[in-house]
Design a protein around this motif. Structure first.
Motif, short mmCIF file in Angstrom:
data_model
loop_
_atom_site.label_atom_id
_atom_site.label_comp_id
_atom_site.label_asym_id
_atom_site.label_seq_id
_atom_site.Cartn_x
_atom_site.Cartn_y
_atom_site.Cartn_z
N THR A 53 -29.92 3.77 -27.37
CA THR A 53 -29.72 2.63 -28.25
C THR A 53 -31.06 2.15 -28.78
O THR A 53 -32.02 2.04 -28.03
CB THR A 53 -29.03 1.48 -27.48
OG1 THR A 53 -27.85 1.99 -26.88
CG2 THR A 53 -28.67 0.33 -28.40
N ARG A 59 -30.34 -4.75 -36.99
CA ARG A 59 -29.47 -3.58 -36.90
C ARG A 59 -29.58 -2.90 -35.53
O ARG A 59 -30.65 -2.82 -34.94
CB ARG A 59 -29.82 -2.57 -37.97
CG ARG A 59 -29.56 -3.09 -39.36
CD ARG A 59 -29.63 -1.97 -40.39
NE ARG A 59 -29.31 -2.46 -41.70
CZ ARG A 59 -28.07 -2.56 -42.18
NH1 ARG A 59 -27.06 -2.20 -41.44
NH2 ARG A 59 -27.86 -3.02 -43.40
N VAL A 61 -28.39 0.74 -33.57
CA VAL A 61 -27.87 2.10 -33.71
C VAL A 61 -27.88 2.74 -32.33
O VAL A 61 -28.86 2.63 -31.59
CB VAL A 61 -28.73 2.95 -34.68
CG1 VAL A 61 -28.22 4.38 -34.74
CG2 VAL A 61 -28.76 2.33 -36.05
N TYR A 63 -26.82 6.50 -30.41
CA TYR A 63 -26.37 7.88 -30.46
C TYR A 63 -25.91 8.26 -29.06
O TYR A 63 -26.65 8.10 -28.09
CB TYR A 63 -27.50 8.82 -30.89
CG TYR A 63 -27.90 8.67 -32.33
CD1 TYR A 63 -27.20 9.34 -33.32
CD2 TYR A 63 -28.97 7.87 -32.69
CE1 TYR A 63 -27.56 9.22 -34.66
CE2 TYR A 63 -29.34 7.74 -34.02
CZ TYR A 63 -28.63 8.40 -35.00
OH TYR A 63 -28.97 8.28 -36.31
N LYS A 102 -22.44 8.57 -33.61
CA LYS A 102 -23.37 7.50 -33.98
C LYS A 102 -22.58 6.20 -34.07
O LYS A 102 -21.57 6.13 -34.77
CB LYS A 102 -24.02 7.82 -35.32
CG LYS A 102 -24.99 6.77 -35.81
CD LYS A 102 -25.57 7.19 -37.16
CE LYS A 102 -26.55 6.17 -37.68
NZ LYS A 102 -27.08 6.57 -39.01
N GLU A 104 -22.91 2.04 -34.92
CA GLU A 104 -23.79 1.08 -35.61
C GLU A 104 -23.17 -0.30 -35.60
O GLU A 104 -21.95 -0.45 -35.62
CB GLU A 104 -24.00 1.50 -37.06
CG GLU A 104 -24.73 2.80 -37.24
CD GLU A 104 -24.90 3.14 -38.71
OE1 GLU A 104 -26.00 2.90 -39.23
OE2 GLU A 104 -23.91 3.60 -39.31
N ASP A 105 -24.04 -1.31 -35.60
CA ASP A 105 -23.61 -2.70 -35.73
C ASP A 105 -24.81 -3.50 -36.22
O ASP A 105 -25.93 -2.99 -36.28
CB ASP A 105 -23.10 -3.23 -34.39
CG ASP A 105 -22.20 -4.44 -34.55
OD1 ASP A 105 -21.93 -4.83 -35.71
OD2 ASP A 105 -21.77 -4.99 -33.53
N ARG A 106 -24.56 -4.77 -36.55
CA ARG A 106 -25.66 -5.61 -37.00
C ARG A 106 -25.33 -7.07 -36.77
O ARG A 106 -24.19 -7.45 -36.58
CB ARG A 106 -25.97 -5.36 -38.47
CG ARG A 106 -24.87 -5.77 -39.41
CD ARG A 106 -25.31 -5.62 -40.83
NE ARG A 106 -26.55 -6.34 -41.02
CZ ARG A 106 -26.78 -7.23 -41.97
NH1 ARG A 106 -25.86 -7.50 -42.85
NH2 ARG A 106 -27.92 -7.84 -42.07
#
Length: 125
Positions: A53, A59, A61, A63, A102, A104-106
């Motif tokens: 992470t 942001r 991300v 994997y 992948k 993702e968040d924000r």
């Protein structure tokens, strides 16, 4: 007469305490002497995706790679630093054996923390 009763009760109480302390030792010794081997629990099969992470500004991300033969369900959880910013729990994503996903968040502003949770599903067959 009273001292005899007291002495009798004291001896009975002491005998009960000694018997209570020696019972587990005797049971353990009997199990070892009887040759009944206690079955050893099998080693669990390694499982679960390995996730990396990273946080850059607002942001997140992650994997996640699954090197094991069982499918892993992963979810990204994001906790925003500001009290008014909404924290998020992403939906579960299946990571198949040998695959990478992948996530993702924000946040609107800074990210306070982020982590990935796992739920391994075993294949029946």
């Amino acid at each position: 007469m009273r001292s005899t009763r007291r002495r009798t009760w004291a001896l009975l109480a002491a005998a009960a305490v000694v018997a209570g302390l020696l019972t587990p030792v005797a049971v353990s010794a009997a199990n070892r002497a009887g040759g009944s081997a206690v079955p050893v629990a099998p080693e669990p099969e390694p499982s679960g995706a390995e996730c990396r992470t990273s946080i850059e500004g607002s942001r997140v991300v992650a994997y996640c790679h699954n090197p094991y033969p069982s499918t892993d369900l992963v979810r990204l959880h994001t906790e925003c630093a500001r009290w008014w910013d909404v924290d998020a729990d992403g939906g579960a994503v299946a990571v198949q054996p040998g695959r990478t996903v992948k996530l993702e968040d924000r946040c609107w502003k800074e990210v306070g923390s982020a982590w990935v949770s796992h739920s391994v599903s075993r294949a029946v067959g």
